[in-house]
Design an enzyme around this catalytic site. Structure first.
Site, PDB file in Angstrom:
ATOM      1  N   CYS A   1       0.871  -1.189   0.000  1.00 11.85           N
ATOM      2  CA  CYS A   1       0.000   0.000   0.000  1.00 11.85           C
ATOM      3  C   CYS A   1       0.900   1.229   0.000  1.00 11.85           C
ATOM      4  CB  CYS A   1      -0.920   0.004   1.213  1.00 11.85           C
ATOM      5  SG  CYS A   1      -1.873  -1.521   1.430  1.00 11.85           S
TER       6      CYS A   1
ATOM      7  N   CYS B   1      -1.918   3.521  11.055  1.00 12.18           N
ATOM      8  CA  CYS B   1      -1.783   4.750  11.854  1.00 12.18           C
ATOM      9  C   CYS B   1      -3.067   4.930  12.665  1.00 12.18           C
ATOM     10  CB  CYS B   1      -1.477   5.959  10.980  1.00 12.18           C
ATOM     11  SG  CYS B   1      -2.608   6.198   9.585  1.00 12.18           S
TER      12      CYS B   1
END
Length: 393
Positions: A210, A335
């Site tokens: 990604c 995150c």
């Protein structure tokens, strides 16, 4: 603009941001850019004051306010200097009334509060919204950290990472020679540690599944000393297109890029099946660890979004597992500070995939959270991240 007019402009800007978050529209930064583009009469000091006031409000409310005025009225209730600017003047906000709506201050949206990792104590919540410092990664392909740090007396060496530096918020790094020459990249400490957790070396075959615009890909390239095979893959053509010029500037021309079709990714990755030493899955997530930079995302996320993200993370982990060679490692990172995207996601993966075992990254940061590590602003001075290494047996 007089001070009262600035307050009304901040109310108007907040109204536009509230609508954008409700309707899944543009980011607050883009909304602000469009807002000021339509108000050329506002000088630089005016724009700065309006933006600072609007962002002060954004950081103050976990729940999306009913309106920009409701947010500003709540701030004025504990700020006399702000309250007097509700003066009813031509360009200022209307006079305050006792019965008008006020937003309720807080850090976390109520529905999200019980979903956070139990490691994140309430005392840590305010740090989620503090202004983030400027973290840099020195590009070891082209420079040494000590030499770069010597250029800036205010630079702090980040001992938790191998190449990290920290400069004060607002430092104009992009106009510096070090940035222009590819010697440094802007990258949060937590993102640097994710790249380090991958443990890549020269000669390996590595996939950043990604990759986006390639920030972590460039860190991996430096750790590989420019030798081996490094593939940056993503489903976004626009984001992936940003990587080649960045790689050229960083002296990392050996990086390959592959554009993937969503849900048909293996069509472009089939030749790498069971052949990769490391696959990094920095998966799409809630972004709850990056509120310091994008505080309005608290108002944008809803339960449907989160369910979709958790499902997509699991799918990408299973896809990545097919690429990992025996003895190789799948590094999963988000995150996020939510348990369902972090420790719980890793645990469910291990239940589905008996041919993997968990390994925790070893560096001087983070707290043990299930099979992996949790980094948070208050504990580690970084954005919030969860990461885990999943070794194929």
């Amino acid at each position: 603009m007089n001070p009262s007019a600035r307050v009304q402009s901040a109310v108007d800007l907040l109204d536009a941001i509230i609508v954008a978050t409700r309707d899944k529209g543009a980011s607050a930064d883009r909304v602000a850019a469009a807002f000021f583009a339509q108000r050329r009469y506002a000088g630089s000091k005016d724009r700065r004051a309006i933006r600072d006031l609007a962002w002060r409000a954004i950081r103050s409310f976990g729940e999306r306010p009913e309106s920009g005025r409701a947010a500003m009225v709540a701030l004025a209730a504990r700020d006399e200097d702000l309250a007097v600017l509700f003066d009813g003047s031509s360009y200022g906000p209307a006079l305050l009334t006792a019965d008008e709506a006020r937003a309720v201050e807080g850090v976390l949206p109520g529905w999200l509060t019980p979903l956070f990792s139990p490691l994140l104590a309430e005392a840590e919540w305010p740090a989620l919204l503090e202004r983030a410092p400027l973290d840099l990664r020195v590009n070891s392909l082209m420079a040494k950290r000590a030499e770069v740090a010597a250029q800036w007396p205010e630079a702090e060496i980040l001992v938790q990472s191998r190449d990290g530096l920290r400069l004060p918020t607002g430092f104009a790094i992009e106009t510096s020679a070090a940035y222009g020459d590819g010697h440094v990249e802007v990258q949060d400490l937590g993102s640097q540690l994710i790249a380090e957790a991958c443990g890549v070396r020269a000669g390996m075959t590595v996939v950043d599944l990604c990759a986006g615009a390639g920030g972590k890909t460039l860190a991996l390239a430096a750790h590989m000393t420019g030798q081996g095979r490094l593939i940056a893959a993503d489903t976004s053509r626009d984001r992936l297109a940003q990587l080649p010029p960045r790689a050229a500037r960083a002296g990392a021309g050996f990086i390959e890029t592959r554009l993937l079709n969503p849900h048909r990714e293996m069509a472009a990755l089939d030749d790498l099946s069971s052949a990769c030493d490391v696959v990094l899955v920095d998966a799409p997530c809630s972004g709850t660890g990056t509120w310091r930079r994008n505080p309005e995302t608290r108002w944008r996320l809803d339960q449907r979004d989160l369910q979709r993200l958790v499902s997509e993370q699991a799918r990408l982990m299973d896809l990545a597992a097919d690429l990992v060679a025996p003895g190789g490692c799948l590094v999963y990172a988000v995150c996020s500070l939510l348990a369902c995207e972090g420790a719980a996601q890793a645990a469910v993966f291990l239940e589905r995939n008996g041919g993997f075992k968990a390994e925790r990254p070893s560096f001087g940061a983070g707290r043990v959270d299930g099979a992996g590590l949790l980094l948070s602003p208050a504990h580690d001075g970084s954005d919030g991240f969860y990461m885990v290494c999943l070794r194929r047996l």
